[in-house]
Design a protein around this motif. Structure first.
Motif, PDB file in Angstrom:
ATOM      1  N   GLY A 188      -4.235  81.032 107.800  1.00  0.00           N
ATOM      2  CA  GLY A 188      -4.570  82.569 108.848  1.00  0.00           C
ATOM      3  C   GLY A 188      -2.968  82.601 108.691  1.00  0.00           C
ATOM      4  N   TRP A 189      -2.374  83.944 109.305  1.00  0.00           N
ATOM      5  CA  TRP A 189      -0.691  84.858 110.007  1.00  0.00           C
ATOM      6  C   TRP A 189      -1.258  85.615 110.978  1.00  0.00           C
ATOM      7  CZ3 TRP A 189      -3.404  85.503 105.456  1.00  0.00           C
ATOM      8  CH2 TRP A 189      -4.059  86.878 104.973  1.00  0.00           C
ATOM      9  N   GLU A 190      -0.390  86.259 111.510  1.00  0.00           N
ATOM     10  CA  GLU A 190      -0.492  87.302 112.424  1.00  0.00           C
ATOM     11  C   GLU A 190       0.654  88.132 112.969  1.00  0.00           C
ATOM     12  OE1 GLU A 190      -0.047  85.606 116.940  1.00  0.00           O
ATOM     13  OE2 GLU A 190      -0.212  83.844 115.888  1.00  0.00           O
ATOM     14  N   SER A 191       0.492  89.392 112.691  1.00  0.00           N
ATOM     15  CA  SER A 191       1.169  90.361 113.118  1.00  0.00           C
ATOM     16  C   SER A 191       1.545  90.773 114.875  1.00  0.00           C
ATOM     17  CB  SER A 191       1.710  91.472 112.228  1.00  0.00           C
ATOM     18  OG  SER A 191       0.311  91.719 112.992  1.00  0.00           O
ATOM     19  N   MET A 192       2.316  91.020 115.248  1.00  0.00           N
ATOM     20  CA  MET A 192       2.901  90.890 116.522  1.00  0.00           C
ATOM     21  C   MET A 192       3.364  92.549 116.925  1.00  0.00           C
ATOM     22  SD  MET A 192       0.536  88.720 118.079  1.00  0.00           S
ATOM     23  CE  MET A 192       1.192  88.411 120.112  1.00  0.00           C
ATOM     24  N   GLY A 193       2.915  93.497 116.942  1.00  0.00           N
ATOM     25  CA  GLY A 193       4.897  94.486 117.501  1.00  0.00           C
ATOM     26  C   GLY A 193       3.611  95.121 118.970  1.00  0.00           C
ATOM     27  N   LYS A 194       3.211  96.268 118.342  1.00  0.00           N
ATOM     28  CA  LYS A 194       2.590  97.255 119.160  1.00  0.00           C
ATOM     29  C   LYS A 194       1.070  96.869 119.494  1.00  0.00           C
ATOM     30  CE  LYS A 194       5.426 101.458 118.117  1.00  0.00           C
ATOM     31  NZ  LYS A 194       4.725 102.768 117.587  1.00  0.00           N
ATOM     32  N   THR A 195       0.313  96.209 118.300  1.00  0.00           N
ATOM     33  CA  THR A 195      -0.856  95.364 118.336  1.00  0.00           C
ATOM     34  C   THR A 195      -0.419  94.070 118.008  1.00  0.00           C
ATOM     35  OG1 THR A 195      -1.040  96.916 116.610  1.00  0.00           O
ATOM     36  CG2 THR A 195      -1.607  97.727 118.379  1.00  0.00           C
ATOM     37  N   SER A 196      -2.116  93.488 118.422  1.00  0.00           N
ATOM     38  CA  SER A 196      -1.522  91.817 117.931  1.00  0.00           C
ATOM     39  C   SER A 196      -2.838  91.468 116.819  1.00  0.00           C
ATOM     40  CB  SER A 196      -1.585  90.810 119.358  1.00  0.00           C
ATOM     41  OG  SER A 196      -1.903  89.914 118.372  1.00  0.00           O
ATOM     42  N   PHE A 227       0.852  76.211  96.612  1.00  0.00           N
ATOM     43  CA  PHE A 227       0.601  77.408  97.039  1.00  0.00           C
ATOM     44  C   PHE A 227      -0.897  77.658  96.820  1.00  0.00           C
ATOM     45  CE2 PHE A 227       4.686  76.793  94.208  1.00  0.00           C
ATOM     46  CZ  PHE A 227       5.451  77.743  94.464  1.00  0.00           C
ATOM     47  N   ALA A 228      -1.056  78.801  97.441  1.00  0.00           N
ATOM     48  CA  ALA A 228      -2.774  79.296  97.668  1.00  0.00           C
ATOM     49  C   ALA A 228      -2.836  80.649  97.074  1.00  0.00           C
ATOM     50  CB  ALA A 228      -3.089  79.200  99.105  1.00  0.00           C
ATOM     51  N   MET A 229      -3.634  80.462  95.957  1.00  0.00           N
ATOM     52  CA  MET A 229      -4.069  82.199  95.669  1.00  0.00           C
ATOM     53  C   MET A 229      -5.313  82.490  96.903  1.00  0.00           C
ATOM     54  SD  MET A 229      -5.021  83.256  92.114  1.00  0.00           S
ATOM     55  CE  MET A 229      -3.944  82.838  91.573  1.00  0.00           C
ATOM     56  N   LEU A 230      -5.384  83.835  97.188  1.00  0.00           N
ATOM     57  CA  LEU A 230      -5.890  84.340  98.623  1.00  0.00           C
ATOM     58  C   LEU A 230      -7.333  84.677  97.196  1.00  0.00           C
ATOM     59  CD1 LEU A 230      -4.092  85.270 100.784  1.00  0.00           C
ATOM     60  CD2 LEU A 230      -5.099  82.977 100.738  1.00  0.00           C
ATOM     61  N   GLU A 231      -7.867  85.039  97.743  1.00  0.00           N
ATOM     62  CA  GLU A 231      -9.170  85.619  97.024  1.00  0.00           C
ATOM     63  C   GLU A 231      -9.026  87.597  97.238  1.00  0.00           C
ATOM     64  OE1 GLU A 231     -12.719  84.968  95.506  1.00  0.00           O
ATOM     65  OE2 GLU A 231     -12.093  82.970  96.035  1.00  0.00           O
ATOM     66  N   PRO A 232      -9.580  88.322  96.288  1.00  0.00           N
ATOM     67  CA  PRO A 232      -8.753  89.526  96.557  1.00  0.00           C
ATOM     68  C   PRO A 232      -9.363  90.246  97.560  1.00  0.00           C
ATOM     69  CG  PRO A 232      -9.028  89.343  94.295  1.00  0.00           C
ATOM     70  CD  PRO A 232      -9.686  87.888  95.319  1.00  0.00           C
ATOM     71  N   PHE A 233      -8.221  91.578  98.515  1.00  0.00           N
ATOM     72  CA  PHE A 233      -9.536  92.166  99.860  1.00  0.00           C
ATOM     73  C   PHE A 233      -8.730  93.584  99.413  1.00  0.00           C
ATOM     74  CE2 PHE A 233      -5.692  89.834 101.023  1.00  0.00           C
ATOM     75  CZ  PHE A 233      -4.982  91.101 101.496  1.00  0.00           C
ATOM     76  N   TRP A 234      -9.531  94.101 100.357  1.00  0.00           N
ATOM     77  CA  TRP A 234      -9.616  95.569 100.379  1.00  0.00           C
ATOM     78  C   TRP A 234      -8.045  95.667 101.173  1.00  0.00           C
ATOM     79  CZ3 TRP A 234     -10.545  99.127  96.906  1.00  0.00           C
ATOM     80  CH2 TRP A 234     -11.682  98.558  96.060  1.00  0.00           C
ATOM     81  N   ALA A 235      -7.286  96.562 101.059  1.00  0.00           N
ATOM     82  CA  ALA A 235      -6.476  97.046 102.132  1.00  0.00           C
ATOM     83  C   ALA A 235      -7.280  97.840 102.647  1.00  0.00           C
ATOM     84  CB  ALA A 235      -4.981  97.523 101.034  1.00  0.00           C
ATOM     85  N   GLN A 236      -6.494  97.848 104.482  1.00  0.00           N
ATOM     86  CA  GLN A 236      -6.587  98.307 105.352  1.00  0.00           C
ATOM     87  C   GLN A 236      -5.587  98.867 106.057  1.00  0.00           C
ATOM     88  OE1 GLN A 236      -8.787  95.442 107.893  1.00  0.00           O
ATOM     89  NE2 GLN A 236      -9.108  94.424 106.263  1.00  0.00           N
ATOM     90  N   ARG A 237      -6.232 100.157 107.088  1.00  0.00           N
ATOM     91  CA  ARG A 237      -5.321 100.091 108.422  1.00  0.00           C
ATOM     92  C   ARG A 237      -6.294 100.564 109.608  1.00  0.00           C
ATOM     93  NH1 ARG A 237      -3.423 104.195 103.997  1.00  0.00           N
ATOM     94  NH2 ARG A 237      -1.699 103.478 103.473  1.00  0.00           N
ATOM     95  N   PRO A 238      -6.267  99.444 110.230  1.00  0.00           N
ATOM     96  CA  PRO A 238      -6.920  99.175 111.350  1.00  0.00           C
ATOM     97  C   PRO A 238      -7.111  99.837 112.355  1.00  0.00           C
ATOM     98  CG  PRO A 238      -5.985  97.114 111.470  1.00  0.00           C
ATOM     99  CD  PRO A 238      -5.593  98.067 110.506  1.00  0.00           C
ATOM    100  N   ASP A 239      -7.191 100.893 113.328  1.00  0.00           N
ATOM    101  CA  ASP A 239      -7.360 101.741 114.124  1.00  0.00           C
ATOM    102  C   ASP A 239      -7.328 101.278 115.918  1.00  0.00           C
ATOM    103  OD1 ASP A 239      -6.564 102.928 116.393  1.00  0.00           O
ATOM    104  OD2 ASP A 239      -8.797 104.761 115.787  1.00  0.00           O
ATOM    105  N   LEU A 240      -6.653 100.168 115.924  1.00  0.00           N
ATOM    106  CA  LEU A 240      -6.281  99.077 117.326  1.00  0.00           C
ATOM    107  C   LEU A 240      -6.367 100.145 118.401  1.00  0.00           C
ATOM    108  CD1 LEU A 240      -4.250  96.809 115.530  1.00  0.00           C
ATOM    109  CD2 LEU A 240      -7.257  97.052 115.938  1.00  0.00           C
ATOM    110  N   LYS A 241      -6.424 101.435 118.824  1.00  0.00           N
ATOM    111  CA  LYS A 241      -6.234 102.205 119.758  1.00  0.00           C
ATOM    112  C   LYS A 241      -7.309 101.968 121.075  1.00  0.00           C
ATOM    113  CE  LYS A 241      -2.490 104.936 118.111  1.00  0.00           C
ATOM    114  NZ  LYS A 241      -2.275 106.342 117.552  1.00  0.00           N
ATOM    115  N   SER A 242      -8.428 102.021 120.470  1.00  0.00           N
ATOM    116  CA  SER A 242      -9.592 102.138 121.156  1.00  0.00           C
ATOM    117  C   SER A 242     -10.490 100.529 121.440  1.00  0.00           C
ATOM    118  CB  SER A 242     -10.474 103.514 120.920  1.00  0.00           C
ATOM    119  OG  SER A 242     -11.669 102.561 119.140  1.00  0.00           O
ATOM    120  N   ASP A 243     -11.288 100.473 122.401  1.00  0.00           N
ATOM    121  CA  ASP A 243     -11.472  99.439 121.951  1.00  0.00           C
ATOM    122  C   ASP A 243     -12.725  98.660 121.295  1.00  0.00           C
ATOM    123  OD1 ASP A 243     -11.283  99.120 125.136  1.00  0.00           O
ATOM    124  OD2 ASP A 243     -13.238 100.270 125.731  1.00  0.00           O
TER     125      ASP A 243
END
Length: 157
Positions: A63-71, A90-106
């Protein structure tokens, strides 16, 4: 005679149920066993303990987290692990789709990006990555670099 036999069977059955009821349940929870900070320094656990969990075949989740304007927190099960030179995992992760979440709403709405992300995260805080751009049919490899975020390693004991 028959009554004594029934009595013994009853007591044995009661003893078996009593012993079975006293057994401690096995924990099925994920437990944090190792963590690095954003600079790759160990802040929780030891690499040797993590290596032993890998060798013992325990399921691993990162797990990892980023904390900035949003968490934002992410976790992913690890399917392929490598122990290198008895000192790094070394941990090879399953490929995942890049995403840009919109965290401004509920609600969380994902804006899909046409690329697939492939990462290897390591116990020294580094990330190796490759992007597969599906729209342009290209692959971009990146040199291993400091991930720049704390990395948490969880084990199901």
């Amino acid at each position: 005679m028959k009554e004594k036999l029934r009595s013994k069977v009853f007591y044995i059955a009661a003893l078996v149920f009593l012993i079975a009821g006293c057994q401690q349940p096995v924990s099925e929870k994920w437990q944090l066993v190792f963590q690095t900070d954003k600079s790759g320094n160990v802040v929780h656990g030891t690499k040797q303990e993590l290596i032993q969990y890998v060798r013992d075949g325990h399921p691993i989740r990162i797990g990892w987290e980023s904390m900035g304007k949003t968490s934002v927190e992410h976790t992913i099960d690890v399917r392929f692990l490598t122990i290198a030179n008895e000192k790094e995992v070394f941990a090879m992760l399953e490929p995942f789709w890049a995403q840009r979440p919109d965290l401004k709403s509920d609600t969380l709405s994902i804006v899909p990006v046409g690329s697939e992300t492939n990462w290897i995260l390591s116990s020294n805080g580094l990330r190796s990555s490759m992007m597969v751009d599906k729209t342009n049919d290209t692959i971009i490899n990146y040199k291993p670099d400091l991930f720049g975020l704390p990395i948490k390693w969880f084990v199901k004991k």
